[in-house]
Design a protein around this motif. Structure first.
Motif, short mmCIF file in Angstrom:
data_model
loop_
_atom_site.label_atom_id
_atom_site.label_comp_id
_atom_site.label_asym_id
_atom_site.label_seq_id
_atom_site.Cartn_x
_atom_site.Cartn_y
_atom_site.Cartn_z
N LYS A 1 0.43 -1.08 0.22
CA LYS A 1 0.06 -0.15 -0.03
C LYS A 1 0.44 1.30 -0.34
N GLY A 2 0.55 2.26 -0.72
CA GLY A 2 1.51 3.25 -0.91
C GLY A 2 2.44 3.06 -2.17
N THR A 3 2.32 2.16 -2.97
CA THR A 3 3.22 2.05 -3.98
C THR A 3 2.58 2.51 -4.95
N ILE A 4 3.49 2.65 -6.53
CA ILE A 4 2.98 2.60 -7.06
C ILE A 4 3.84 1.43 -8.51
N ILE A 5 3.29 1.48 -9.13
CA ILE A 5 3.64 0.43 -10.81
C ILE A 5 3.75 1.80 -11.43
N PRO A 6 5.17 2.08 -12.13
CA PRO A 6 4.91 2.83 -12.97
C PRO A 6 4.58 2.57 -14.37
N PHE A 7 3.67 3.23 -15.11
CA PHE A 7 2.83 2.73 -16.09
C PHE A 7 3.95 2.73 -17.32
N GLU B 1 -4.85 -0.56 -22.68
CA GLU B 1 -5.56 -0.12 -21.32
C GLU B 1 -6.55 -0.02 -20.46
N ASP B 2 -6.56 -1.44 -20.87
CA ASP B 2 -7.79 -2.42 -20.00
C ASP B 2 -6.46 -2.52 -19.16
N ILE B 3 -5.33 -2.70 -19.12
CA ILE B 3 -4.58 -2.85 -17.68
C ILE B 3 -4.04 -1.47 -16.48
N LYS B 4 -3.94 -0.79 -17.40
CA LYS B 4 -4.19 0.43 -16.77
C LYS B 4 -5.31 0.36 -16.38
N ARG B 5 -6.46 0.49 -16.67
CA ARG B 5 -7.57 0.63 -15.43
C ARG B 5 -7.73 0.20 -14.84
N ILE B 6 -7.44 -1.37 -15.06
CA ILE B 6 -7.62 -2.12 -13.34
C ILE B 6 -5.81 -1.62 -12.05
N LEU B 7 -4.69 -1.19 -12.49
CA LEU B 7 -3.98 -0.75 -12.14
C LEU B 7 -4.63 0.31 -11.13
N LYS B 8 -5.53 1.55 -11.80
CA LYS B 8 -5.07 2.59 -11.03
C LYS B 8 -6.86 2.26 -10.45
N ARG B 9 -7.89 1.71 -10.27
CA ARG B 9 -8.67 1.06 -9.35
C ARG B 9 -8.14 0.70 -8.22
N THR B 10 -7.00 0.52 -8.23
CA THR B 10 -6.04 -0.53 -6.98
C THR B 10 -4.77 -0.64 -6.65
N LYS B 11 -5.01 0.94 -6.96
CA LYS B 11 -3.88 1.82 -6.18
C LYS B 11 -3.70 1.61 -4.93
N LYS C 1 14.18 -0.25 -6.33
CA LYS C 1 14.66 1.00 -5.41
C LYS C 1 13.70 1.90 -5.23
N LYS C 2 13.28 2.98 -6.26
CA LYS C 2 12.36 4.27 -5.84
C LYS C 2 11.05 3.37 -6.26
N GLU C 3 10.41 3.11 -7.01
CA GLU C 3 9.04 2.60 -6.48
C GLU C 3 9.28 1.56 -5.29
N LYS C 4 10.09 0.77 -4.73
CA LYS C 4 9.55 0.26 -2.95
C LYS C 4 8.26 -0.93 -3.65
N VAL C 5 8.64 -1.64 -4.28
CA VAL C 5 7.81 -3.31 -5.12
C VAL C 5 9.46 -4.28 -5.35
N TRP C 6 8.15 -5.46 -5.26
CA TRP C 6 8.86 -6.42 -5.47
C TRP C 6 8.66 -6.73 -7.19
N ASN D 1 -14.11 5.62 -10.44
CA ASN D 1 -13.87 6.93 -10.07
C ASN D 1 -12.59 6.93 -9.57
N MET D 2 -11.72 6.10 -9.51
CA MET D 2 -10.36 6.25 -8.82
C MET D 2 -9.99 6.88 -9.98
N VAL D 3 -8.99 7.89 -10.00
CA VAL D 3 -8.30 8.69 -11.08
C VAL D 3 -7.03 8.85 -11.22
N TYR D 4 -5.74 8.30 -11.68
CA TYR D 4 -4.08 8.82 -11.06
C TYR D 4 -3.55 8.82 -12.88
N SER D 5 -2.47 9.48 -12.00
CA SER D 5 -1.32 9.59 -13.82
C SER D 5 -0.39 9.39 -13.86
N ASN D 6 0.34 8.96 -14.78
CA ASN D 6 1.90 8.66 -14.55
C ASN D 6 2.15 7.19 -14.42
#
Length: 256
Positions: A9-15, A52-62, A179-184, A249-254
């Motif tokens: 929680k709190g990390t992102i997967i860069p698009f 875009e199908d993947i991007k939508r799911i990543l946004k909704r579960t961020k 390192k930067k994104e802090k994800v495995w 309705n969750m919207v994120y960018s980058n």
């Protein structure tokens, strides 16, 4: 060979990285994430038509602890039945919900894939389900996890999760940390352009250092990676069956 990610929680997967993975692993996509609001593990999997199908799911579960899987088919059908995550147990029949994602190719000494069933499909239905269905608490037993690690070999990695909020990574030391994104991440060969895109890999050996792990792991509402002695054990308590929330309705960018 697929690509498997654990994102606290709190990390992102860069698009840019997610799209690089999709270019080589486009047969299916799935996410399992823990919703603290209803105290339940939620899952989604699709056969993507485009990124875009993947991007939508990543946004909704961020906003959740989540595991994410990009599939490159090596055996089994090109369908949702062989997409990740796989359900190992369900609460109605077994008293617990357990789901699994896999990266790697299991040796023929363990499973022999059929035309319409992948090696992971066999692992779940023929091996793990019989092991866990009468005692779901085994999932949180460190000896069981060590046995499972030895059984699948260090060329394979698993993430198992349940309604306790635990995400258990088997063979996490064979993966890498961004390192930067802090994800495995389970491997780098599925993202061949990672370096050219400017992503910095954090060595797998360092990920086991306690100070390093503490510094790179959000502690709020987070269950530590295995091995650890503090995992919450399943105790038979009924979980809230609140319906899945609407994340449209969750919207994120980058990144997400």
């Amino acid at each position: 060979m697929c690509w498997l990610v654990y994102a606290p929680k709190g990390t992102i997967i860069p698009f840019a990285l997610a799209e690089d993975a999709y270019k080589r692993n486009d047969d299916a996509f799935g996410v399992m994430f823990y919703d603290h609001g209803c105290k339940r593990l939620q899952t989604v999997k699709i056969i993507p038509k485009n990124f875009e199908d993947i991007k939508r799911i990543l946004k909704r579960t961020k906003g959740f602890n989540r595991a994410i899987h990009w599939r490159m088919r090596t055996s089994g059908g090109h369908d949702l039945a062989n997409a990740h995550p796989f359900q190992v147990l369900n609460k109605r029949e077994h008293g617990a919900n357990i789901w699994l994602m896999h990266n790697g190719i299991l040796p023929s000494s363990i499973v022999t894939p059929e035309k319409n069933r992948s090696d992971t499909n066999h692992l779940v239905g023929d091996i793990l389900k019989p092991m866990l269905q009468h005692n779901p608490a085994l999932l949180h037993n460190l000896e069981f996890q060590a046995m499972l690690s030895n059984y699948i070999g260090n060329n394979n990695r698993l993430i198992l999760a349940d309604d306790t909020g635990a995400f258990i990574i088997i063979n996490d030391e064979t993966g890498e940390w961004l390192k930067k994104e802090k994800v495995w991440i389970s491997n780098t060969y599925a993202i061949p352009n990672a370096y050219s895109l400017g992503f910095d890999l954090f060595g797998a050996d360092a990920s086991f250092d306690k100070k390093t792990r503490a510094a790179y792991t959000p502690r709020d509402n987070y269950t530590p990676l295995v091995p650890a002695s503090t995992l919450k054990r399943y105790n038979g308590t009924a979980f809230n069956n609140t319906p899945v929330r609407d994340y449209t309705n969750m919207v994120y960018s980058n990144g997400a």
